[in-house]
Structures are given as C-alpha cells and as structure tokens.
Design an enzyme around this catalytic site. Structure first.
Site, PDB file in Angstrom:
ATOM      1  N   CYS A 129       0.829  -1.203   0.000  1.00  0.00           N
ATOM      2  CA  CYS A 129       0.000   0.000   0.000  1.00  0.00           C
ATOM      3  C   CYS A 129       0.862   1.252   0.000  1.00  0.00           C
ATOM      4  CB  CYS A 129      -0.910  -0.013   1.224  1.00  0.00           C
ATOM      5  SG  CYS A 129      -0.010  -0.011   2.802  1.00  0.00           S
ATOM      6  N   GLY A 130       0.189   2.358   0.059  1.00  0.00           N
ATOM      7  CA  GLY A 130       0.856   3.642   0.172  1.00  0.00           C
ATOM      8  C   GLY A 130       0.888   4.088   1.626  1.00  0.00           C
TER       9      GLY A 130
END
Length: 102
Positions: free
Chosen positions: A7-8
């Site tokens: 993910c970010g």
C-alpha cells in the site's frame, strides 16, 4: 493463505485487511496478512517473499506492480479499484487464490 498487502501506508488498506481477516475467519480459512508500504517490500524482498504466498497491491500504488513483479519470486497482482473501495473481501481472496493456485 499468507498475503502481503502493498500500500501507500494509508488507513484504507488496514480497513480492507480487517475485512479480509473477518471473511477468512467466517470461512474457516487460515490467514496470515500484513500491510506494508510498497517501498518496504522493494527494500526487503527476501524478508517478505519467504514469509508470504503472494503480494496484493492497492490501486493507489498499482503503478508499481511491474517493479514488484521484477524483484519478487512470488505472485503479485493489483486489487481491482472497486473491490478495494468497498472492501469486497471475498473478491480479494478469490484473486489471492487465483494467482497462487491455492
């Protein structure tokens, strides 16, 4: 199933992770799942690919999927935007099973 969510580093991925955990529990499926930033995976490939069956990448960082595929020896795929947005755990698990053959 052992899944690594790339993910970010956002809150939305942890929400999806909790939904996947609940789904697998309701299905009686064993699950190990963790969410980490994509950069952490690239920086520690051996540590992650030895502990997980696959990497599922969030749509917000899906532009890095090819980069992950080049460095990993385990399957990696992008979670479809709609499934990610609504937390569709059964579809996400279907994707994990499809790419791992498990």
């Amino acid at each position: 199933m052992r899944i690594l969510l790339a993910c970010g580093a956002g809150l939305s991925t942890s929400i999806l992770m909790k939904k996947i955990e609940k789904y697998c529990e309701s299905q009686g499926e064993e699950l190990k799942i963790n969410a980490v930033p994509v950069g952490d995976i690239v920086g520690n490939v051996e540590g992650y690919q030895n502990d997980y069956d696959c990497v599922l990448i969030g749509p917000q960082v899906s532009y890095r999927l090819d980069e992950l595929k080049k460095v990993l020896s385990i399957p990696a795929a992008s979670i479809p935007s709609l499934d990610y947005a609504v937390g569709n755990a059964d579809k996400v698990m279907e994707l994990a099973h499809k790419i791992t053959g498990k």
